[in-house]
Design an enzyme around this catalytic site. Structure first.
Site, PDB file in Angstrom:
ATOM      1  CB  CYS A   1      -2.402  33.352   2.108  1.00  0.00           C
ATOM      2  SG  CYS A   1      -0.672  33.525   1.591  1.00  0.00           S
TER       3      CYS A   1
ATOM      4  CD  GLU B   1      -2.672  35.787   4.896  1.00  0.00           C
ATOM      5  OE1 GLU B   1      -1.867  35.675   3.942  1.00  0.00           O
ATOM      6  OE2 GLU B   1      -2.794  34.935   5.790  1.00  0.00           O
TER       7      GLU B   1
ATOM      8  CE  LYS C   1      -3.879  31.212   5.561  1.00  0.00           C
ATOM      9  NZ  LYS C   1      -2.661  32.039   5.734  1.00  0.00           N
TER      10      LYS C   1
ATOM     11  CB  VAL D   1       6.747  33.685   2.905  1.00  0.00           C
ATOM     12  CG1 VAL D   1       6.358  34.893   3.712  1.00  0.00           C
ATOM     13  CG2 VAL D   1       6.077  32.455   3.489  1.00  0.00           C
TER      14      VAL D   1
END
Ligand code: ACM
Length: 261
Positions: A142, A38, A109, A169
């Site tokens: 993601c 990404e 996205k 993350v």
């Protein structure tokens, strides 16, 4: 079919350096389809919408797209890559499918993560599968992993391989994608970045561990957390077309949509 990914550490705002790194890493690669992380050229942790839009490019006039297209022509492969997309006065966290013929499709996205909501416009294009040769390619980005509807929708459209650029993350995605591949009987390639975006407003560390998962939830490959890794594997994409989980159960045909949303 040779499918793979390149896991690396983009440096924030260093578009030319990040693009050069990708071009150099893929210059001699023999493959059919390669997935990149990404926001692979800009980095991830933007201060605000203005900064993101300044670093984004329009797909119709993008040196990034032009360079990736040239590489696809030279190597005769396809690339799926995260891409900060500028469109009119908006910017999107997008994924582009590029081949020797140029840009094939842009996915924006749909599910923005955390502070991305202050930076990007949410995706406004329905999920779509694209055919390259005999293989159906679906794209997600993601945090879309949290929404099982995304892989399910792409699987219902006939996706053989889910291409998944990521800047993860949280720690749950890699294992969750195994379930997505089990419940939809598709391949998924998650290309995640590693390293840290250290910015004046804070820092974010990314988890690496890019991976390839086969239908049935079989983990074929997972990279280490914090280093460059280029992985190319032979897969049989037609394995995604067998939706049987037992002799009497098919994961898509056995759905009961009249009882749920
Ligand atoms: C994310 O969606 N980049 C966490």
């Amino acid at each position: 079919m040779k499918v793979g990914y390149y896991q690396f550490r983009p440096l924030f705002g260093k578009i030319e350096r990040n693009l050069d790194k990708v071009l150099a890493a893929l210059a001699d690669v023999e493959a059919d389809l390669i997935i990149l992380p990404e926001l692979a050229y800009t980095g991830y942790y933007f201060a605000d919408r203005d900064e993101a839009c300044r670093l984004s490019q329009d797909v119709t006039s993008s040196p990034i797209i032009d360079n990736l297209t040239e590489l696809c022509r030279q190597r005769n492969f396809y690339i799926v890559s995260g891409f900060a997309e500028k469109y009119l006065d908006k910017c999107f966290n997008s994924s582009v499918l590029i081949g020797p013929e140029g840009l094939v499709h842009t996915y924006r996205k749909l599910h923005l993560f955390s502070d991305e909501k202050n930076v990007f416009t949410p995706g406004d294009i329905p999920l779509q599968v694209n055919r390259i040769g005999d293989v159906n390619i679906g794209m997600m980005v993601c945090f879309d992993w949290v929404f099982p509807e995304v892989v399910r929708t792409l699987a219902l459209q006939g996706a053989d391989i889910i291409c998944h650029p990521a800047n993860l993350v949280l720690s749950f995605c890699q294992d969750t994608m195994i379930t997505r591949c089990l419940e939809n009987r598709v391949y998924a390639v998650t290309a995640n970045r590693y390293g840290t975006d250290k910015r004046p407003h804070g820092e974010l560390k990314f988890t690496g561990k890019s991976q390839i998962v086969a239908p049935g939830g079989v983990l074929l490959k997972r990279s280490p957390s914090q280093r460059d890794d280029l992985v190319i594997m032979d897969i049989d994409p037609t394995a995604s077309r067998n939706k049987h989980i037992t002799a009497l159960n098919e994961v898509l045909a056995d759905r009961r949509p009249e009882y749920y949303l």
